[in-house]
Design a protein around this motif. Structure first.
Motif, mmCIF file in Angstrom:
data_model
loop_
_atom_site.group_PDB
_atom_site.id
_atom_site.type_symbol
_atom_site.label_atom_id
_atom_site.label_comp_id
_atom_site.label_asym_id
_atom_site.label_seq_id
_atom_site.Cartn_x
_atom_site.Cartn_y
_atom_site.Cartn_z
ATOM 1 N N ASN A 172 0.920 -1.141 -0.148
ATOM 2 C CA ASN A 172 0.123 0.007 -0.055
ATOM 3 C C ASN A 172 1.082 1.332 0.108
ATOM 4 O OD1 ASN A 172 -2.784 0.950 -0.079
ATOM 5 N ND2 ASN A 172 -2.373 1.645 2.171
ATOM 6 N N ASP A 173 1.959 1.208 -0.314
ATOM 7 C CA ASP A 173 3.275 2.253 -0.267
ATOM 8 C C ASP A 173 2.929 3.303 -1.566
ATOM 9 O OD1 ASP A 173 4.126 1.303 2.043
ATOM 10 O OD2 ASP A 173 6.129 0.784 1.309
ATOM 11 N N ILE A 174 3.133 4.420 -1.193
ATOM 12 C CA ILE A 174 2.942 5.417 -2.231
ATOM 13 C C ILE A 174 4.456 5.915 -2.550
ATOM 14 C CG2 ILE A 174 2.458 8.123 -2.720
ATOM 15 C CD1 ILE A 174 0.019 7.817 -1.060
ATOM 16 N N VAL A 175 4.661 5.869 -3.982
ATOM 17 C CA VAL A 175 6.107 5.996 -4.111
ATOM 18 C C VAL A 175 6.182 7.030 -5.301
ATOM 19 C CG1 VAL A 175 8.207 4.832 -5.580
ATOM 20 C CG2 VAL A 175 6.575 3.618 -4.338
ATOM 21 N N VAL A 176 7.229 7.824 -5.220
ATOM 22 C CA VAL A 176 7.567 9.187 -5.891
ATOM 23 C C VAL A 176 8.800 8.813 -6.700
ATOM 24 C CG1 VAL A 176 7.918 11.521 -6.203
ATOM 25 C CG2 VAL A 176 6.264 10.671 -4.715
ATOM 26 N N ASP A 177 9.002 8.974 -7.810
ATOM 27 C CA ASP A 177 10.156 8.682 -8.720
ATOM 28 C C ASP A 177 10.816 9.949 -9.407
ATOM 29 O OD1 ASP A 177 12.005 7.630 -10.434
ATOM 30 O OD2 ASP A 177 10.685 6.289 -11.529
ATOM 31 N N ILE A 178 11.556 10.624 -8.707
ATOM 32 C CA ILE A 178 12.064 11.801 -9.322
ATOM 33 C C ILE A 178 13.255 11.513 -10.357
ATOM 34 C CG2 ILE A 178 12.974 14.316 -8.848
ATOM 35 C CD1 ILE A 178 11.661 14.142 -6.316
ATOM 36 N N GLY A 179 13.117 11.952 -11.432
ATOM 37 C CA GLY A 179 14.020 11.519 -12.559
ATOM 38 C C GLY A 179 13.671 10.214 -12.927
ATOM 39 N N ALA A 180 12.614 10.027 -13.478
ATOM 40 C CA ALA A 180 12.078 8.727 -14.053
ATOM 41 C C ALA A 180 12.592 8.096 -15.078
ATOM 42 C CB ALA A 180 10.334 8.575 -14.071
ATOM 43 N N ASN A 181 13.094 9.090 -15.933
ATOM 44 C CA ASN A 181 13.704 8.599 -17.310
ATOM 45 C C ASN A 181 12.659 7.883 -18.129
ATOM 46 O OD1 ASN A 181 15.899 6.709 -18.814
ATOM 47 N ND2 ASN A 181 16.786 8.829 -18.512
ATOM 48 N N ILE A 182 12.846 6.595 -18.412
ATOM 49 C CA ILE A 182 12.064 5.851 -19.464
ATOM 50 C C ILE A 182 11.257 4.995 -18.421
ATOM 51 C CG2 ILE A 182 13.501 5.956 -21.388
ATOM 52 C CD1 ILE A 182 14.300 2.852 -20.642
ATOM 53 N N GLY A 183 11.342 5.191 -16.897
ATOM 54 C CA GLY A 183 10.292 4.453 -16.074
ATOM 55 C C GLY A 183 10.510 3.185 -15.349
ATOM 56 N N LEU A 184 11.881 2.849 -15.584
ATOM 57 C CA LEU A 184 12.449 1.567 -15.118
ATOM 58 C C LEU A 184 12.155 1.604 -13.648
ATOM 59 C CD1 LEU A 184 15.647 0.363 -16.971
ATOM 60 C CD2 LEU A 184 13.158 0.240 -17.586
ATOM 61 N N PHE A 185 12.565 2.264 -12.792
ATOM 62 C CA PHE A 185 12.170 2.306 -11.335
ATOM 63 C C PHE A 185 10.788 2.041 -11.087
ATOM 64 C CE2 PHE A 185 11.403 3.954 -7.060
ATOM 65 C CZ PHE A 185 12.027 2.789 -6.317
ATOM 66 N N SER A 186 9.975 3.029 -11.639
ATOM 67 C CA SER A 186 8.532 3.127 -11.414
ATOM 68 C C SER A 186 8.096 1.655 -11.928
ATOM 69 C CB SER A 186 7.940 4.179 -12.286
ATOM 70 O OG SER A 186 8.195 5.543 -11.902
ATOM 71 N N LEU A 187 8.469 1.041 -12.863
ATOM 72 C CA LEU A 187 7.822 -0.563 -13.158
ATOM 73 C C LEU A 187 8.454 -1.423 -12.286
ATOM 74 C CD1 LEU A 187 8.606 -0.259 -17.084
ATOM 75 C CD2 LEU A 187 6.414 -0.077 -15.883
ATOM 76 N N PHE A 188 9.832 -1.232 -11.567
ATOM 77 C CA PHE A 188 10.163 -2.066 -10.683
ATOM 78 C C PHE A 188 9.241 -1.769 -9.471
ATOM 79 C CE2 PHE A 188 12.954 -2.348 -6.835
ATOM 80 C CZ PHE A 188 13.509 -3.542 -7.059
ATOM 81 N N ALA A 189 9.114 -0.425 -9.007
ATOM 82 C CA ALA A 189 8.277 -0.324 -7.908
ATOM 83 C C ALA A 189 6.804 -1.037 -7.987
ATOM 84 C CB ALA A 189 8.177 1.281 -7.423
ATOM 85 N N ALA A 190 6.344 -1.104 -9.138
ATOM 86 C CA ALA A 190 4.977 -1.526 -9.378
ATOM 87 C C ALA A 190 4.945 -3.240 -9.256
ATOM 88 C CB ALA A 190 4.468 -1.187 -10.809
ATOM 89 N N LYS A 191 6.063 -3.794 -8.982
ATOM 90 C CA LYS A 191 6.049 -5.110 -8.702
ATOM 91 C C LYS A 191 5.751 -5.204 -7.164
ATOM 92 C CE LYS A 191 10.126 -6.330 -9.426
ATOM 93 N NZ LYS A 191 11.545 -7.214 -9.341
ATOM 94 N N TYR A 192 5.779 -4.361 -6.220
ATOM 95 C CA TYR A 192 5.454 -4.302 -4.813
ATOM 96 C C TYR A 192 4.180 -3.608 -4.463
ATOM 97 C CZ TYR A 192 10.590 -5.799 -5.257
ATOM 98 O OH TYR A 192 11.820 -6.456 -5.503
ATOM 99 N N THR A 193 4.065 -2.429 -4.932
ATOM 100 C CA THR A 193 2.937 -1.854 -4.412
ATOM 101 C C THR A 193 1.798 -1.837 -5.449
ATOM 102 O OG1 THR A 193 2.019 0.322 -3.486
ATOM 103 C CG2 THR A 193 3.810 0.518 -5.411
#
Length: 262
Positions: free
Chosen positions: A77-98
Motif C-alpha cells: 500500500n506504499d506511495i512511491v515518488v520517482d524523481i528522474g523517472a527517465n524511461i520508467g524503469l524504477f517506476s515499473l520496478f516499484a509496481a512489482k511491490y505496491t
C-alpha cells in the motif's frame, strides 16, 4: 589480459541469464552498443531511445537492486515518488511491490514518450501517473541542458565531461507542490536520480513536509549539486533520518539511503 577478457565474457554470460533474448543481449554487451528493447525472464519489457543505456539501467535496478537494498522495502500500500523517472524503469520496478500510486516525474520529451510506452506495454496505467516536469527549488521554468545520453540531462550548464550548450526549457515544480496538489499525507518511498538537482530539491522541502516522507533513496552528484553528500546527510539527519552512504573512494557519485520511523 586474456584472463580479464574471459572474466568479462563470463560476467556478460551470467547477466544474459536474466533476459528472454540472451543471445541478443550477449551480442550487444560484447559490441558495447546500446540495446533498445529488453525483456526480463520474469515478465517486464522495456523500450528505450538509441542514446539510452537500457542494459546498464536494467541491471542496476532490476538485478542489482541498487534502489532497494535488503534493509528497505516497498509495501503493498506504499506511495512511491520517482524523481528522474527517465524511461520508467524504477517506476515499473516499484509496481512489482505496491498496488498504490506511483508518481513518475520526468521532464525530457523523448524520455516521456518511452516512459508512457513502457507503462502501457506492462499494463501499469492504473497505478503510475506521469508528471512531465522537473523537480527543483521553485515553480516556474528552467533550462534543461542536454547531455550525451538521455539519462544525463540536467538543470546545470556542465557535467563531469565539461560545459554544455544545448538546452530546452522545461517546467519545474517543488516537491511540496506535488505533495499539495495530490493531497498526499505520506510518501513511503522517494527515489531521486535527478543529475544534481537533489540539493535544490531537499533544501526546498519544509521541515514539516519531511515528516510525510518515510524513506529517501537517492543518487548524489557532488560535481554539480549545491549540496555535497556530507551536507545532504547532515540535512537529512537533522530532519530525523538515519542515513547509509554507498560511495566508492573519491568518486563524485554514489547513493544515500535515508529512513525515518513513522
Amino acid at each position: 589480459m586474456i584472463l580479464k577478457k574471459y572474466r568479462d565474457i563470463k560476467n556478460i554470460y551470467n547477466l544474459t541469464r536474466h533476459f528472454k533474448n540472451p543471445n541478443k543481449i550477449m551480442w550487444y554487451a560484447l559490441s558495447k552498443e546500446n540495446i533498445q528493447e529488453l525483456a526480463l525472464r520474469n515478465g517486464p519489457r522495456f523500450k528505450a531511445p538509441k542514446d539510452n543505456t537500457l542494459l546498464h539501467m536494467t541491471y542496476e535496478i532490476f538485478i542489482k537492486n541498487i534502489y532497494l537494498p535488503d534493509y528497505l522495502s516497498i509495501g503493498k500500500n506504499d506511495i512511491v515518488v520517482d524523481i528522474g523517472a527517465n524511461i520508467g524503469l524504477f517506476s515499473l520496478f516499484a509496481a512489482k511491490y505496491t498496488n498504490n500510486k506511483i508518481f513518475a516525474i520526468e521532464p525530457f520529451p523523448d524520455n516521456l514518450k518511452y516512459l508512457k510506452k513502457n507503462i502501457e506495454i506492462n499494463n501499469y496505467q492504473k497505478i503510475i501517473t506521469i508528471y512531465p516536469i522537473a523537480i527543483s527549488n521553485y515553480n516556474g521554468i528552467k533550462k534543461l541542458y542536454l547531455s550525451e545520453i538521455s539519462g544525463g540531462h540536467l538543470l546545470f550548464d556542465h557535467n563531469i565531461n565539461g560545459s554544455l550548450e544545448n538546452y530546452i526549457e522545461v517546467k519545474t515544480n517543488t516537491l511540496k507542490k506535488i505533495i499539495d496538489e495530490n493531497s498526499l499525507e505520506k510518501i513511503d518511498y522517494l527515489k531521486m536520480d535527478c543529475e544534481g538537482s537533489e540539493g535544490h530539491i531537499l533544501k526546498s522541502i519544509p521541515n514539516d513536509y519531511f515528516l510525510k516522507i518515510k524513506s529517501i533513496v537517492m543518487e548524489f552528484h557532488n560535481n554539480v549539486s549545491i549540496l555535497n553528500h556530507n551536507q545532504i546527510i547532515a540535512l537529512l539527519s537533522n530532519n530525523g533520518y538515519k542515513c547509509i552512504l554507498n560511495k566508492n573512494n573519491n568518486s563524485e557519485f554514489g547513493y544515500i539511503f535515508a529512513t525515518r520511523d513513522q
